[in-house]
Structures are given as C-alpha cells and as structure tokens.
Design a protein around this motif. Structure first.
Motif, PDB file in Angstrom:
ATOM      1  N   ARG A  24       0.935   4.128  -2.791  1.00  0.00           N
ATOM      2  CA  ARG A  24       0.668   5.532  -2.448  1.00  0.00           C
ATOM      3  C   ARG A  24       1.690   6.454  -3.093  1.00  0.00           C
ATOM      4  O   ARG A  24       1.368   7.581  -3.484  1.00  0.00           O
ATOM      5  CB  ARG A  24       0.692   5.690  -0.926  1.00  0.00           C
ATOM      6  N   ARG A  59       0.827  -1.210   0.000  1.00  0.00           N
ATOM      7  CA  ARG A  59       0.000   0.000   0.000  1.00  0.00           C
ATOM      8  C   ARG A  59       0.861   1.260   0.000  1.00  0.00           C
ATOM      9  O   ARG A  59       0.553   2.241  -0.685  1.00  0.00           O
ATOM     10  CB  ARG A  59      -0.932  -0.040   1.210  1.00  0.00           C
ATOM     11  N   ASN A  74      -5.742   0.097  -0.782  1.00  0.00           N
ATOM     12  CA  ASN A  74      -6.025   0.942   0.375  1.00  0.00           C
ATOM     13  C   ASN A  74      -7.154   0.343   1.220  1.00  0.00           C
ATOM     14  O   ASN A  74      -7.064   0.296   2.453  1.00  0.00           O
ATOM     15  CB  ASN A  74      -6.411   2.347  -0.090  1.00  0.00           C
TER      16      ASN A  74
END
Length: 322
Positions: free
Chosen positions: A93, A89, A108
């Motif tokens: 990002r 994740r 997410n």
C-alpha cells in the motif's frame, strides 16, 4: 535509482509473501501427518513444528487446531501467516507507485479474503486455508514476474524472496537432520518444498537422507534448492550493486552470498549429510548477516533537510549541517 523506502518495501514484500508460503507448506504437511497417522505423538510433533517455525510452543496440550490457531490464524501475532500477509499488504500500500496494479489487487484481495478463508477452514479443516495461501502466493509470484518491469524494483523483490527462502529451506532440513537415513520423514521435506515429483524423476524414486540433502542443497536446476536460491539472490543483488568493478569493490552482502555459493559449488556431495547441521546453521547466519548488510547499504534513509534563516540545513534529528 529508487527511493530507499520503496526499495525497502519491495524487499520486505518478497520476504513476507515467501515466508507465508513456506509456513503454509510446512504446516500443511504436518497437519496431514497428524490427521492421517494415529501413531504420531500429537503434542510432541506440534511442539516440534512450532519450534522449527520460531514459535513458542508453551507447555499446554497441543492439537492440530491449536497449531493452526497459533501459526496460521492469529492476527495479533505478526509472525503468523495472517500477520505476514497483513504486513505484505501494508508495504504494498505504501509502494503503489513502484508495483503493478495487478500485484496490489492480488495482495489486497488476499488480505480481504483471509477472514472468510479462516471461517471456511474451521469447517473443512486447516488444509483448505493453507492451500488457499499457497495458491495466492503463487499467483503473486507469477504477477510479479509478468507485470513488473525487471528493473531494480524487481531485483529487490527477488532478493528478499530468496533470502527468506534460504532460511526456510534450512529450517525444513534442520528439522530432519537427526532422523535416520531411511526415515519417511525425509519425504515430508520434499513435499513441503514442492519437490517430490522433480526429486523422484531425478533419483528414480530412491528416497533416502543422502539423496534428499543433495537435491535440496546442491541441485542446480530446482528453484527451491539452496544452491539455486543463492544464485538468484547473488545475481539480483549484483544488478543493484553500483560500486566500481575493482578488487574489494563489491558490497559486503554480495561477498557473503558469493562465499556461501562458492562453498557449496565445490563441496563433496558424499560429505554433505555428515556436515549438514553445521552448514545449515551457517547458512542461517549468512541470511541474517546479508539482510542486515542490505538494510545498511541500500535502505539508509537520508535525514530530511530544510533551510533555516541562518542558512543551515537542519536534519530531522535536529542537528545542523552546513
């Protein structure tokens, strides 16, 4: 062309998600066996599973719950399932501009739901958590295939996934390579890989070590076989290799993958089981060498350059370059 940091992120997203998926598969089979078979030596089997997955089993008495705590839920361990999905994740990002919004939302949402999934599993058992992880990994793979352009970014994602899959399949097979040919433990390898139905249709239900090894290593069509995974990694890495098409012009990583694939392509299947441990250890070494070579050849970050009053370009390491 793609920024090195984005290529690096996509490569590791593919690895992290695949490793979390494969660990959930291996752990799920082990948990089911521990809960359903009263003859199993729990302490020995938990230690064995943790060793296969690269964890330190320690010396304390083990249980199904301690296995799940260490391998699945431990957020302080970057190698646990929770730790791997957290890392995936974070990489996503930082690479939002090169992945689809649906891929980001999937990772997410998976990360945000880990706490609730763990609490539910502590009430209902680890199987619930592990099934959730397998489902989310499958969803991410489907979204990557359906919503990400099949360009260089997609190739980096698939190369990372394939290298991790090769290593994990080798771990699954190595864990059983010393078992007798008729041991039911060979079926657990097929179940962990999601291969039991395809295998039974292919071999008409005859489960033995020789057939399982042949299927999981040499099958051309099953997506989790070693040979098929090598082909996927080689094909996608070749699309990223922009060197001149001349003798010796391809990258070292591509050479290593091609050598591993060609070795298996012409092997005598009847000799495979006898040589299995040696070949699997060699495959794991190839995975390490390929990963290091890709990092060196594709993810080299050029130093930040700025101009000074003296007219010199200064890199981030403080050295001046004309």
């Amino acid at each position: 062309m793609m920024l090195a940091r984005n290529a690096d992120s996509l490569f590791w997203i593919g690895r992290y998600v695949e490793r979390a998926d494969d660990m959930a598969r291996i752990l799920d089979v082990a948990v089911q066996q521990l809960l359903e078979d009263p003859t199993v030596d729990t302490d020995h089997m938990v230690g064995h599973v943790m060793a296969v997955l690269g964890f330190d089993a320690g010396h304390s008495p083990h249980s199904v719950w301690s296995l799940a705590d260490s391998v699945a839920y431990d957020s302080s361990n970057p190698g646990s399932i929770v730790g791997l999905l957290t890392a995936a994740r974070e990489n996503a990002r930082g690479a939002r501009e090169v992945i689809s919004s649906e891929m980001w939302e999937c990772l997410n949402a998976t990360y945000m739901g880990l706490g609730e999934a763990e609490r539910r599993a502590r009430r209902l058992g680890p199987h619930d958590f592990l099934t959730h992880i397998k489902g989310r990994a499958a969803m991410f793979a489907g979204l990557a295939d359906a919503t990400l352009s099949h360009d260089g970014g997609h190739s980096y994602l698939l190369v990372g996934r394939s290298i991790e899959r090769l290593d994990m399949i080798a771990r699954m097979l190595l864990s059983r390579s010393g078992d007798r040919a008729s041991s039911p433990s060979w079926m657990s390898v097929l179940i962990a890989a999601g291969a039991q139905d395809t295998y039974i249709r292919t071999y008409r239900g005859a489960v033995n070590a020789e057939n399982v090894a042949e299927f999981m290593v040499l099958d051309r069509l099953f997506p989790r076989s070693v040979f098929h995974t090598l082909k996927v990694a080689e094909r996608n890495l070749a699309e990223l290799d922009h060197r001149p098409d001349r003798v010796g012009g391809q990258s070292r990583a591509l050479t290593l993958l091609g050598r591993a694939r060609s070795t298996l392509e012409f092997i005598d299947p009847s000799a495979l089981l006898r040589e299995l441990p040696e070949r699997l250890l060699g495959l794991q070494e190839t995975c390490r060498a390929v990963s290091e070579s890709i990092a060196e050849e594709h993810f080299h970050f050029a130093p930040y350059v700025s101009w000074t009053d003296t007219g010199l370009a200064v890199g981030h390491d403080g050295e001046a370059n004309r």
